[in-house]
Write an enzyme that holds these catalytic residues in place. Structure first.
Site, PDB file in Angstrom:
ATOM      1  N   ASN A 136       0.843  -1.256  -0.085  1.00  0.00           N
ATOM      2  CA  ASN A 136      -0.346  -0.054  -0.189  1.00  0.00           C
ATOM      3  C   ASN A 136       0.503   1.062   0.116  1.00  0.00           C
ATOM      4  O   ASN A 136       0.421   2.445  -1.018  1.00  0.00           O
ATOM      5  CB  ASN A 136      -0.849   0.028   1.498  1.00  0.00           C
ATOM      6  CG  ASN A 136      -2.284  -0.240   0.940  1.00  0.00           C
ATOM      7  OD1 ASN A 136      -3.255  -0.530  -0.384  1.00  0.00           O
ATOM      8  ND2 ASN A 136      -2.373  -1.612   1.749  1.00  0.00           N
ATOM      9  N   HIS A 164      -8.296  -0.945   5.802  1.00  0.00           N
ATOM     10  CA  HIS A 164      -7.892  -2.644   6.103  1.00  0.00           C
ATOM     11  C   HIS A 164      -8.742  -3.546   4.998  1.00  0.00           C
ATOM     12  O   HIS A 164      -9.241  -2.721   4.360  1.00  0.00           O
ATOM     13  CB  HIS A 164      -9.559  -2.429   8.138  1.00  0.00           C
ATOM     14  CG  HIS A 164      -9.848  -3.774   8.550  1.00  0.00           C
ATOM     15  ND1 HIS A 164      -8.730  -3.548   9.175  1.00  0.00           N
ATOM     16  CD2 HIS A 164     -10.635  -4.676   8.096  1.00  0.00           C
ATOM     17  CE1 HIS A 164      -9.065  -5.535   9.649  1.00  0.00           C
ATOM     18  NE2 HIS A 164     -10.240  -4.996   8.463  1.00  0.00           N
ATOM     19  N   GLU A 166      -7.607  -1.545  -2.122  1.00  0.00           N
ATOM     20  CA  GLU A 166      -6.910  -1.145  -1.406  1.00  0.00           C
ATOM     21  C   GLU A 166      -5.932  -0.132  -2.030  1.00  0.00           C
ATOM     22  O   GLU A 166      -6.142   0.795  -1.350  1.00  0.00           O
ATOM     23  CB  GLU A 166      -5.638  -2.290  -0.510  1.00  0.00           C
ATOM     24  CG  GLU A 166      -7.190  -3.134   0.391  1.00  0.00           C
ATOM     25  CD  GLU A 166      -6.217  -3.855   1.615  1.00  0.00           C
ATOM     26  OE1 GLU A 166      -5.121  -3.530   1.552  1.00  0.00           O
ATOM     27  OE2 GLU A 166      -5.690  -5.054   1.499  1.00  0.00           O
TER      28      GLU A 166
HETATM   29  C1  GAR Z   1      -3.548  -4.543   3.933  1.00  0.00           C
HETATM   30  O1  GAR Z   1      -4.089  -5.924   3.348  1.00  0.00           O
HETATM   31  C2  GAR Z   1      -4.005  -4.249   4.669  1.00  0.00           C
HETATM   32  O2  GAR Z   1      -5.048  -3.565   4.285  1.00  0.00           O
HETATM   33  C3  GAR Z   1      -3.934  -4.783   6.041  1.00  0.00           C
HETATM   34  O3  GAR Z   1      -2.729  -5.068   5.993  1.00  0.00           O
HETATM   35  C4  GAR Z   1      -1.936  -5.988   4.935  1.00  0.00           C
HETATM   36  C5  GAR Z   1      -0.670  -4.933   5.003  1.00  0.00           C
HETATM   37  O4  GAR Z   1      -0.207  -5.155   3.199  1.00  0.00           O
HETATM   38  N1  GAR Z   1      -4.133  -4.606   6.995  1.00  0.00           N
HETATM   39  C6  GAR Z   1      -4.959  -4.424   8.456  1.00  0.00           C
HETATM   40  O5  GAR Z   1      -5.237  -5.765   8.433  1.00  0.00           O
HETATM   41  C7  GAR Z   1      -4.945  -3.333   9.188  1.00  0.00           C
HETATM   42  N2  GAR Z   1      -5.500  -3.916  10.131  1.00  0.00           N
HETATM   43  P1  GAR Z   1       0.802  -3.727   2.691  1.00  0.00           P
HETATM   44  O6  GAR Z   1       2.293  -3.864   3.753  1.00  0.00           O
HETATM   45  O7  GAR Z   1       1.663  -4.786   1.295  1.00  0.00           O
HETATM   46  O8  GAR Z   1       0.281  -2.559   2.462  1.00  0.00           O
END
Ligand code: GAR
Length: 202
Positions: free
Chosen positions: A14, A110, A175
């Site tokens: 992200n 999220h 996301e």
């Molecule tokens: C993502 O899917 C985000 O939505 C989740 O962690 C992942 C991080 O991915 N966050 C949560 O679950 C927060 N409660 P990334 O490091 O590749 O962005």
């Protein structure tokens, strides 16, 4: 130009998308002023360093409590004059002190349609529950986990053949879109918050 801080703990996809969207002009009026990780080997932190961003590891072991840790992070962010804090896979519960230090200036992504499936393993929770649709949510952060006012959501259908991995991947694609969209709205003053309701201004 609004100053953004990214807090992350892992992969950082992200964050990377936000970084790319700032560079390509999809997000305007913003710069990433700092990336902070609570994990020294987080791929997102390493990426940030490699592209020359101000990127630091803040070691939880150097602090006696979560509050002390957060007070340190707050002082770093205040010194820079951060306008918006984006949690991007930041796997630490932030304290009330942190939330109070940046009122309505901390947002999170999220991987579910909140208030369904807060906490960990939201995609697994969705599969186990048997919902036909799930998705992702960008929300303001308040004192409760995965609870603050909802800025944007995107729906993702759950397919019969989905595994946790395939569902997570399809949610992640959304996301990457809505997190940047929400940031762009906020840094360009297009968001109005009344109670729990977020209105998008024209
Ligand atoms: C993502 O899917 C985000 O939505 C989740 O962690 C992942 C991080 O991915 N966050 C949560 O679950 C927060 N409660 P990334 O490091 O590749 O962005």
């Amino acid at each position: 130009m609004k100053k953004i801080a990214i807090l992350l703990s892992g992969r950082g996809s992200n964050f990377i998308k936000i970084y790319e969207n700032i560079r390509s002009g999809v997000i305007t009026n913003a710069e990433i002023s700092i990336v902070i990780s609570n994990k020294p080997d987080a791929p997102g932190l390493i990426y940030a360093k490699n592209v020359g961003l101000n990127a630091i590891f803040v070691n939880p072991k150097d602090f006696g409590s979560r509050i002390e840790y957060d007070l340190h992070v707050i002082s770093i962010l205040n010194e820079i004059g951060i306008d918006l804090v984006c949690l991007a896979g930041y796997m630490r519960i932030i304290t009330k002190d942190f939330v109070d230090a940046f009122p309505h200036k901390i947002i999170n992504i999220h991987p579910s349609l909140l208030p369904s499936f807060p906490g960990l393993n939201s995609q697994r929770q969705a599969l186990d529950y048997g919902v036909k649709f799930t998705g992702c949510t960008v929300h303001f952060v308040d004192e409760q986990v995965d609870h603050g006012a909802i800025i944007l959501q995107e729906v993702v259908p759950v397919l019969d053949e989905d595994t946790e991995e395939t569902l997570s991947n399809r949610i992640l694609e959304k996301e990457h879109i809505i997190y940047s969209r929400a940031i762009n709205l906020i840094v360009n003053d297009k968001i109005c918050l009344k109670g729990r309701r977020v209105y998008i201004l024209n």
